[in-house]
Design a protein around this motif. Structure first.
Motif, PDB file in Angstrom:
ATOM      1  N   ARG A  40      -7.327  90.680   2.732  1.00  0.00           N
ATOM      2  CA  ARG A  40      -6.332  91.782   2.829  1.00  0.00           C
ATOM      3  C   ARG A  40      -5.873  92.131   4.244  1.00  0.00           C
ATOM      4  NH1 ARG A  40      -9.232  94.598  -1.778  1.00  0.00           N
ATOM      5  NH2 ARG A  40     -10.342  95.773  -0.179  1.00  0.00           N
ATOM      6  N   HIS A  41      -6.808  92.470   5.138  1.00  0.00           N
ATOM      7  CA  HIS A  41      -6.429  92.833   6.503  1.00  0.00           C
ATOM      8  C   HIS A  41      -7.433  92.254   7.492  1.00  0.00           C
ATOM      9  CE1 HIS A  41      -3.652  95.777   4.822  1.00  0.00           C
ATOM     10  NE2 HIS A  41      -4.641  96.114   4.003  1.00  0.00           N
ATOM     11  N   ILE A  42      -6.929  91.865   8.656  1.00  0.00           N
ATOM     12  CA  ILE A  42      -7.813  91.516   9.763  1.00  0.00           C
ATOM     13  C   ILE A  42      -7.837  92.727  10.676  1.00  0.00           C
ATOM     14  CG2 ILE A  42      -8.250  89.973  11.699  1.00  0.00           C
ATOM     15  CD1 ILE A  42      -6.578  87.847  10.215  1.00  0.00           C
ATOM     16  N   ILE A  43      -9.013  93.317  10.866  1.00  0.00           N
ATOM     17  CA  ILE A  43      -9.197  94.456  11.763  1.00  0.00           C
ATOM     18  C   ILE A  43     -10.134  94.000  12.870  1.00  0.00           C
ATOM     19  CG2 ILE A  43     -10.111  96.804  12.002  1.00  0.00           C
ATOM     20  CD1 ILE A  43      -9.574  97.199   9.016  1.00  0.00           C
ATOM     21  N   VAL A 145     -13.637  92.963  10.621  1.00  0.00           N
ATOM     22  CA  VAL A 145     -14.322  93.862   9.690  1.00  0.00           C
ATOM     23  C   VAL A 145     -14.184  93.314   8.270  1.00  0.00           C
ATOM     24  CG1 VAL A 145     -14.371  96.208   8.751  1.00  0.00           C
ATOM     25  CG2 VAL A 145     -13.774  95.832  11.173  1.00  0.00           C
ATOM     26  N   PRO A 146     -15.294  93.023   7.570  1.00  0.00           N
ATOM     27  CA  PRO A 146     -15.180  92.593   6.168  1.00  0.00           C
ATOM     28  C   PRO A 146     -14.829  93.784   5.295  1.00  0.00           C
ATOM     29  CG  PRO A 146     -17.492  92.725   6.810  1.00  0.00           C
ATOM     30  CD  PRO A 146     -16.683  93.114   8.024  1.00  0.00           C
ATOM     31  N   LEU A 147     -13.675  93.711   4.625  1.00  0.00           N
ATOM     32  CA  LEU A 147     -13.194  94.877   3.863  1.00  0.00           C
ATOM     33  C   LEU A 147     -13.583  94.835   2.394  1.00  0.00           C
ATOM     34  CD1 LEU A 147      -9.609  95.632   5.190  1.00  0.00           C
ATOM     35  CD2 LEU A 147     -11.737  96.878   5.555  1.00  0.00           C
ATOM     36  N   TYR A 148     -14.318  93.789   2.007  1.00  0.00           N
ATOM     37  CA  TYR A 148     -14.643  93.581   0.582  1.00  0.00           C
ATOM     38  C   TYR A 148     -16.134  93.841   0.348  1.00  0.00           C
ATOM     39  CZ  TYR A 148     -15.589  89.563   3.407  1.00  0.00           C
ATOM     40  OH  TYR A 148     -16.006  88.785   4.442  1.00  0.00           O
ATOM     41  N   ASN A 149     -16.473  94.059  -0.900  1.00  0.00           N
ATOM     42  CA  ASN A 149     -17.876  94.148  -1.299  1.00  0.00           C
ATOM     43  C   ASN A 149     -18.157  92.926  -2.167  1.00  0.00           C
ATOM     44  OD1 ASN A 149     -18.423  96.869  -0.242  1.00  0.00           O
ATOM     45  ND2 ASN A 149     -16.985  97.540  -1.818  1.00  0.00           N
ATOM     46  N   THR A 150     -19.155  92.124  -1.822  1.00  0.00           N
ATOM     47  CA  THR A 150     -19.491  90.986  -2.668  1.00  0.00           C
ATOM     48  C   THR A 150     -20.459  91.438  -3.760  1.00  0.00           C
ATOM     49  OG1 THR A 150     -21.435  90.256  -1.430  1.00  0.00           O
ATOM     50  CG2 THR A 150     -19.282  89.460  -0.653  1.00  0.00           C
ATOM     51  N   GLY A 153     -23.890  92.809  -2.828  1.00  0.00           N
ATOM     52  CA  GLY A 153     -23.960  93.896  -1.842  1.00  0.00           C
ATOM     53  C   GLY A 153     -23.557  93.519  -0.436  1.00  0.00           C
ATOM     54  N   GLY A 154     -22.969  92.329  -0.261  1.00  0.00           N
ATOM     55  CA  GLY A 154     -22.530  91.923   1.077  1.00  0.00           C
ATOM     56  C   GLY A 154     -21.155  92.479   1.398  1.00  0.00           C
ATOM     57  N   GLY A 155     -20.745  92.338   2.647  1.00  0.00           N
ATOM     58  CA  GLY A 155     -19.408  92.761   3.041  1.00  0.00           C
ATOM     59  C   GLY A 155     -19.405  94.053   3.820  1.00  0.00           C
ATOM     60  N   LEU A 156     -18.573  95.003   3.367  1.00  0.00           N
ATOM     61  CA  LEU A 156     -18.361  96.236   4.121  1.00  0.00           C
ATOM     62  C   LEU A 156     -19.638  97.073   4.274  1.00  0.00           C
ATOM     63  CD1 LEU A 156     -16.297  97.938   5.632  1.00  0.00           C
ATOM     64  CD2 LEU A 156     -15.675  99.017   3.460  1.00  0.00           C
ATOM     65  N   ALA A 157     -20.474  97.131   3.223  1.00  0.00           N
ATOM     66  CA  ALA A 157     -21.678  97.984   3.301  1.00  0.00           C
ATOM     67  C   ALA A 157     -22.605  97.559   4.445  1.00  0.00           C
ATOM     68  CB  ALA A 157     -22.402  98.009   1.962  1.00  0.00           C
ATOM     69  N   PRO A 158     -23.050  96.307   4.499  1.00  0.00           N
ATOM     70  CA  PRO A 158     -23.906  95.926   5.630  1.00  0.00           C
ATOM     71  C   PRO A 158     -23.186  96.037   6.969  1.00  0.00           C
ATOM     72  CG  PRO A 158     -23.663  94.085   4.078  1.00  0.00           C
ATOM     73  CD  PRO A 158     -22.955  95.246   3.482  1.00  0.00           C
ATOM     74  N   PHE A 159     -21.869  95.819   6.995  1.00  0.00           N
ATOM     75  CA  PHE A 159     -21.143  95.982   8.261  1.00  0.00           C
ATOM     76  C   PHE A 159     -21.258  97.427   8.734  1.00  0.00           C
ATOM     77  CE2 PHE A 159     -17.538  96.855  10.993  1.00  0.00           C
ATOM     78  CZ  PHE A 159     -17.562  95.772  11.856  1.00  0.00           C
TER      79      PHE A 159
END
Ligand code: GTP
Ligand code: MN
Ligand code: MN
Ligand code: MN
Ligand code: MN
Ligand code: MN
Length: 199
Positions: A40-43, A145-150, A153-159
């Motif tokens: 979706r977006h590169i931040i 910034v990973p904007l997704y949730n795998t 539980g990977g992605g935005l939460a651990p970031f």
């Protein structure tokens, strides 16, 4: 502007205050992770010399340069690219939290957001890792910034569970909501999960 917040002009009127300006550079993208998860977006954020995540930018002395010229100078040092920043890109500013409860902070942090084209963002990443004078010193590297949730539980939460400088974490989270970059339910799920990760 929310109550309790400073305006750009109000911040500049503070005598004896120091100022720091940081910017969230981002773009839209159609790329998919593993060919199925929309990115979706590169931040762009950065891993700082102190091991904390933050946005590119730095201290600006308004008696020597405008806030935006100072931010552009910092971007040239940290990203190796001259990016024009305008007062219209200014989102908000606030007093940084004081280091001790009895002292008041004299640092005002200004936050900017600038939307770019995907090709420009990729160029910034390339220069930041090659020609930027601060690369490998004050800046250890740029990160997306990973904007997704795998599923697991990977992605935005651990970031979001990493450590951030100042209020960079809330600058990121507030921007995701304000710019409609993620569904509020998805963001809240990631925020709740991020708090449980290191406990
Ligand atoms: P020097 O060249 O060492 O002076 O660093 P700099 O000019 O690049 O300054 P830096 O980026 O470290 O920012 C100055 C101060 O602003 C920091 O000490 C933090 O208190 C604060 N700060 C840094 N990054 C961020 C950020 O992303 N968000 C917010 N809100 N504050 C930040
Ligand atoms: Mn692979
Ligand atoms: Mn700097
Ligand atoms: Mn900096
Ligand atoms: Mn600096
Ligand atoms: Mn420096």
């Amino acid at each position: 502007m929310a109550s309790g917040q400073l305006s750009r002009a109000g911040a500049l009127a503070c005598s004896g205050c120091r100022h720091a300006c940081h910017v969230m550079l981002y773009c839209d993208t159609k790329t998919q992770l593993f060919g199925r998860i929309p990115i979706r977006h590169i931040i762009l954020m950065q891993m700082r010399f102190d091991g904390l995540l933050g946005f590119p930018g730095g201290y600006v002395n308004p008696s020597e340069e405008t806030l935006e010229a100072g931010l552009s100078r910092e971007l040239l040092e940290e990203l190796g690219v001259a990016l024009p920043i305008s007062a219209e890109d200014h989102v908000d500013c606030c007093h940084a939290p004081a280091s001790s409860p009895s002292s008041t902070s004299r640092l005002i942090t200004h936050f900017y957001v600038k939307k770019m084209e995907e090709e420009q963002i990729k160029e910034v990443e390339k220069e930041a890792a090659s020609t930027a004078t601060d690369h490998g010193q004050e800046v250890l590297g740029m990160v997306r910034v990973p904007l997704y949730n795998t599923k697991n539980g990977g992605g935005l939460a651990p970031f979001l569970s990493h450590s951030f400088i100042g209020n960079a974490r809330s600058q990121l989270v507030d921007s995701l909501l304000r710019l409609d970059m993620i569904a509020p339910e998805e963001l809240h799920k990631a925020l709740a999960h991020s708090l449980k990760i290191h406990t």
